[in-house]
Write a protein that holds these residues in place. Structure first.
Motif, PDB file in Angstrom:
ATOM      1  N   VAL A  90     -96.631  16.588 -53.594  1.00 37.60           N
ATOM      2  CA  VAL A  90     -95.174  16.681 -53.420  1.00 37.60           C
ATOM      3  C   VAL A  90     -94.704  18.100 -53.113  1.00 37.60           C
ATOM      4  O   VAL A  90     -93.505  18.338 -52.962  1.00 37.60           O
ATOM      5  CB  VAL A  90     -94.404  16.089 -54.625  1.00 37.60           C
ATOM      6  N   GLY A  91     -95.641  19.035 -53.030  1.00 41.04           N
ATOM      7  CA  GLY A  91     -95.306  20.390 -52.590  1.00 41.04           C
ATOM      8  C   GLY A  91     -94.683  21.303 -53.623  1.00 41.04           C
ATOM      9  O   GLY A  91     -93.812  22.105 -53.287  1.00 41.04           O
ATOM     10  N   VAL A  92     -95.139  21.199 -54.876  1.00 47.41           N
ATOM     11  CA  VAL A  92     -94.651  22.101 -55.921  1.00 47.41           C
ATOM     12  C   VAL A  92     -95.843  22.657 -56.695  1.00 47.41           C
ATOM     13  O   VAL A  92     -96.980  22.217 -56.524  1.00 47.41           O
ATOM     14  CB  VAL A  92     -93.664  21.401 -56.902  1.00 47.41           C
ATOM     15  N   HIS A  93     -95.578  23.608 -57.566  1.00 48.79           N
ATOM     16  CA  HIS A  93     -96.601  24.183 -58.438  1.00 48.79           C
ATOM     17  C   HIS A  93     -96.881  23.188 -59.570  1.00 48.79           C
ATOM     18  O   HIS A  93     -95.960  22.524 -60.049  1.00 48.79           O
ATOM     19  CB  HIS A  93     -96.088  25.520 -59.004  1.00 48.79           C
ATOM     20  N   PRO A  94     -98.121  23.095 -60.036  1.00 49.44           N
ATOM     21  CA  PRO A  94     -98.428  22.185 -61.155  1.00 49.44           C
ATOM     22  C   PRO A  94     -97.560  22.422 -62.396  1.00 49.44           C
ATOM     23  O   PRO A  94     -97.243  21.481 -63.116  1.00 49.44           O
ATOM     24  CB  PRO A  94     -99.903  22.457 -61.451  1.00 49.44           C
ATOM     25  N   GLN A  95     -97.157  23.687 -62.629  1.00 50.16           N
ATOM     26  CA  GLN A  95     -96.288  23.955 -63.782  1.00 50.16           C
ATOM     27  C   GLN A  95     -94.959  23.216 -63.656  1.00 50.16           C
ATOM     28  O   GLN A  95     -94.381  22.817 -64.659  1.00 50.16           O
ATOM     29  CB  GLN A  95     -96.010  25.448 -63.925  1.00 50.16           C
ATOM     30  N   THR A  96     -94.482  23.033 -62.436  1.00 55.50           N
ATOM     31  CA  THR A  96     -93.222  22.325 -62.230  1.00 55.50           C
ATOM     32  C   THR A  96     -93.335  20.893 -62.735  1.00 55.50           C
ATOM     33  O   THR A  96     -92.406  20.377 -63.361  1.00 55.50           O
ATOM     34  CB  THR A  96     -92.821  22.340 -60.740  1.00 55.50           C
ATOM     35  N   ILE A  97     -94.470  20.261 -62.500  1.00 61.04           N
ATOM     36  CA  ILE A  97     -94.674  18.893 -62.985  1.00 61.04           C
ATOM     37  C   ILE A  97     -94.638  18.890 -64.516  1.00 61.04           C
ATOM     38  O   ILE A  97     -94.012  18.025 -65.129  1.00 61.04           O
ATOM     39  CB  ILE A  97     -95.997  18.304 -62.462  1.00 61.04           C
ATOM     40  N   GLY A  98     -95.251  19.883 -65.135  1.00 62.59           N
ATOM     41  CA  GLY A  98     -95.204  20.000 -66.593  1.00 62.59           C
ATOM     42  C   GLY A  98     -93.790  20.191 -67.102  1.00 62.59           C
ATOM     43  O   GLY A  98     -93.380  19.565 -68.081  1.00 62.59           O
ATOM     44  N   TYR A  99     -93.007  21.042 -66.431  1.00 66.17           N
ATOM     45  CA  TYR A  99     -91.617  21.258 -66.828  1.00 66.17           C
ATOM     46  C   TYR A  99     -90.821  19.958 -66.726  1.00 66.17           C
ATOM     47  O   TYR A  99     -90.009  19.651 -67.605  1.00 66.17           O
ATOM     48  CB  TYR A  99     -90.945  22.318 -65.955  1.00 66.17           C
ATOM     49  N   LEU A 100     -91.040  19.208 -65.659  1.00 61.87           N
ATOM     50  CA  LEU A 100     -90.349  17.926 -65.495  1.00 61.87           C
ATOM     51  C   LEU A 100     -90.710  16.966 -66.629  1.00 61.87           C
ATOM     52  O   LEU A 100     -89.833  16.344 -67.234  1.00 61.87           O
ATOM     53  CB  LEU A 100     -90.707  17.288 -64.144  1.00 61.87           C
ATOM     54  N   GLU A 101     -92.000  16.849 -66.901  1.00 64.58           N
ATOM     55  CA  GLU A 101     -92.461  15.904 -67.929  1.00 64.58           C
ATOM     56  C   GLU A 101     -91.931  16.264 -69.315  1.00 64.58           C
ATOM     57  O   GLU A 101     -91.680  15.365 -70.125  1.00 64.58           O
ATOM     58  CB  GLU A 101     -93.992  15.865 -67.953  1.00 64.58           C
ATOM     59  N   ARG A 102     -91.773  17.534 -69.589  1.00 63.81           N
ATOM     60  CA  ARG A 102     -91.278  17.966 -70.904  1.00 63.81           C
ATOM     61  C   ARG A 102     -89.757  18.018 -70.975  1.00 63.81           C
ATOM     62  O   ARG A 102     -89.194  18.356 -72.013  1.00 63.81           O
ATOM     63  CB  ARG A 102     -91.850  19.345 -71.251  1.00 63.81           C
ATOM     64  N   GLY A 103     -89.086  17.708 -69.882  1.00 62.95           N
ATOM     65  CA  GLY A 103     -87.627  17.729 -69.879  1.00 62.95           C
ATOM     66  C   GLY A 103     -87.038  19.118 -69.814  1.00 62.95           C
ATOM     67  O   GLY A 103     -85.892  19.335 -70.180  1.00 62.95           O
ATOM     68  N   GLU A 104     -87.815  20.079 -69.313  1.00 66.05           N
ATOM     69  CA  GLU A 104     -87.349  21.456 -69.225  1.00 66.05           C
ATOM     70  C   GLU A 104     -86.759  21.784 -67.863  1.00 66.05           C
ATOM     71  O   GLU A 104     -86.285  22.901 -67.655  1.00 66.05           O
ATOM     72  CB  GLU A 104     -88.509  22.410 -69.515  1.00 66.05           C
ATOM     73  N   TYR A 105     -86.823  20.855 -66.947  1.00 71.59           N
ATOM     74  CA  TYR A 105     -86.388  21.110 -65.579  1.00 71.59           C
ATOM     75  C   TYR A 105     -85.929  19.795 -64.959  1.00 71.59           C
ATOM     76  O   TYR A 105     -86.564  18.759 -65.149  1.00 71.59           O
ATOM     77  CB  TYR A 105     -87.563  21.688 -64.788  1.00 71.59           C
ATOM     78  N   SER A 106     -84.822  19.833 -64.243  1.00 76.41           N
ATOM     79  CA  SER A 106     -84.343  18.663 -63.513  1.00 76.41           C
ATOM     80  C   SER A 106     -84.734  18.812 -62.052  1.00 76.41           C
ATOM     81  O   SER A 106     -84.526  19.876 -61.467  1.00 76.41           O
ATOM     82  CB  SER A 106     -82.821  18.538 -63.612  1.00 76.41           C
ATOM     83  N   PRO A 107     -85.285  17.771 -61.460  1.00 76.73           N
ATOM     84  CA  PRO A 107     -85.728  17.901 -60.077  1.00 76.73           C
ATOM     85  C   PRO A 107     -84.554  17.889 -59.106  1.00 76.73           C
ATOM     86  O   PRO A 107     -83.498  17.324 -59.387  1.00 76.73           O
ATOM     87  CB  PRO A 107     -86.584  16.648 -59.877  1.00 76.73           C
ATOM     88  N   SER A 108     -84.757  18.505 -57.963  1.00 75.34           N
ATOM     89  CA  SER A 108     -83.785  18.348 -56.876  1.00 75.34           C
ATOM     90  C   SER A 108     -83.876  16.902 -56.410  1.00 75.34           C
ATOM     91  O   SER A 108     -84.853  16.192 -56.706  1.00 75.34           O
ATOM     92  CB  SER A 108     -84.138  19.287 -55.716  1.00 75.34           C
ATOM     93  N   LEU A 109     -82.880  16.478 -55.678  1.00 80.61           N
ATOM     94  CA  LEU A 109     -82.914  15.118 -55.135  1.00 80.61           C
ATOM     95  C   LEU A 109     -84.132  14.938 -54.242  1.00 80.61           C
ATOM     96  O   LEU A 109     -84.842  13.929 -54.330  1.00 80.61           O
ATOM     97  CB  LEU A 109     -81.629  14.814 -54.364  1.00 80.61           C
ATOM     98  N   ALA A 110     -84.416  15.924 -53.406  1.00 77.15           N
ATOM     99  CA  ALA A 110     -85.566  15.826 -52.501  1.00 77.15           C
ATOM    100  C   ALA A 110     -86.874  15.700 -53.280  1.00 77.15           C
ATOM    101  O   ALA A 110     -87.728  14.874 -52.935  1.00 77.15           O
ATOM    102  CB  ALA A 110     -85.604  17.035 -51.573  1.00 77.15           C
ATOM    103  N   LEU A 111     -87.033  16.487 -54.343  1.00 77.70           N
ATOM    104  CA  LEU A 111     -88.258  16.409 -55.141  1.00 77.70           C
ATOM    105  C   LEU A 111     -88.354  15.060 -55.844  1.00 77.70           C
ATOM    106  O   LEU A 111     -89.420  14.443 -55.873  1.00 77.70           O
ATOM    107  CB  LEU A 111     -88.325  17.553 -56.151  1.00 77.70           C
ATOM    108  N   ALA A 112     -87.258  14.579 -56.408  1.00 74.52           N
ATOM    109  CA  ALA A 112     -87.266  13.272 -57.068  1.00 74.52           C
ATOM    110  C   ALA A 112     -87.684  12.176 -56.083  1.00 74.52           C
ATOM    111  O   ALA A 112     -88.481  11.293 -56.423  1.00 74.52           O
ATOM    112  CB  ALA A 112     -85.895  12.969 -57.666  1.00 74.52           C
ATOM    113  N   LEU A 113     -87.169  12.250 -54.870  1.00 80.29           N
ATOM    114  CA  LEU A 113     -87.517  11.246 -53.860  1.00 80.29           C
ATOM    115  C   LEU A 113     -88.981  11.356 -53.442  1.00 80.29           C
ATOM    116  O   LEU A 113     -89.658  10.335 -53.249  1.00 80.29           O
ATOM    117  CB  LEU A 113     -86.595  11.372 -52.650  1.00 80.29           C
ATOM    118  N   ARG A 114     -89.505  12.586 -53.333  1.00 80.61           N
ATOM    119  CA  ARG A 114     -90.923  12.749 -52.976  1.00 80.61           C
ATOM    120  C   ARG A 114     -91.826  12.206 -54.080  1.00 80.61           C
ATOM    121  O   ARG A 114     -92.845  11.566 -53.795  1.00 80.61           O
ATOM    122  CB  ARG A 114     -91.245  14.220 -52.696  1.00 80.61           C
TER     123      ARG A 114
END
Length: 89
Positions: A34-58
Motif C-alpha cells: 500500500v506504499g507506506v512504512h511498516p511502522q505506519t501499519i503498526g500505528y494504525l493497528e494500535r489506534g495511534e494514527y488515522s489513515p488518509s482516505l486514499a490509504l484506507a481505500l488502498r
C-alpha cells in the motif's frame, strides 16, 4: 507521514491486525503493497494514527473488502458476531 494523536470523536477503528493474521500477511508485506512504512501499519493497528482516505481505500483494496468492512468510526464488533451472530465472551 507523521503520527497525529486522535481524540475519541476522531477515532477510526480498524480490523487490520485481524485481517493480516487471517491472511498471514506481515506488517512489512502490507506496508509495501500500500506504499507506506511498516511502522505506519503498526500505528494504525494500535489506534495511534488515522489513515488518509486514499490509504484506507488502498488497504481495503489489498484485502479485497469494502472500506467499511476494514474501517469504522464506531468500534467494530468481533467478526464472529457479524458472520455467525455470536456474541463476544
Amino acid at each position: 507521514m507523521g503520527r497525529t494523536p486522535r481524540s475519541s470523536e476522531d477515532a477510526v477503528h480498524d480490523r487490520i491486525a485481524v485481517l493480516r493474521a487471517e491472511r498471514r500477511t506481515s506488517r512489512k508485506e502490507l506496508a509495501e503493497a500500500v506504499g507506506v512504512h511498516p511502522q505506519t501499519i503498526g500505528y494504525l493497528e494500535r489506534g495511534e494514527y488515522s489513515p488518509s482516505l486514499a490509504l484506507a481505500l488502498r488497504i481495503a483494496r489489498y484485502f479485497d473488502l469494502p472500506v467499511e468492512a476494514v474501517f469504522s468510526l464506531d468500534p467494530l464488533p468481533p467478526l464472529s458476531s457479524e458472520l455467525y451472530g455470536r456474541t463476544a465472551r
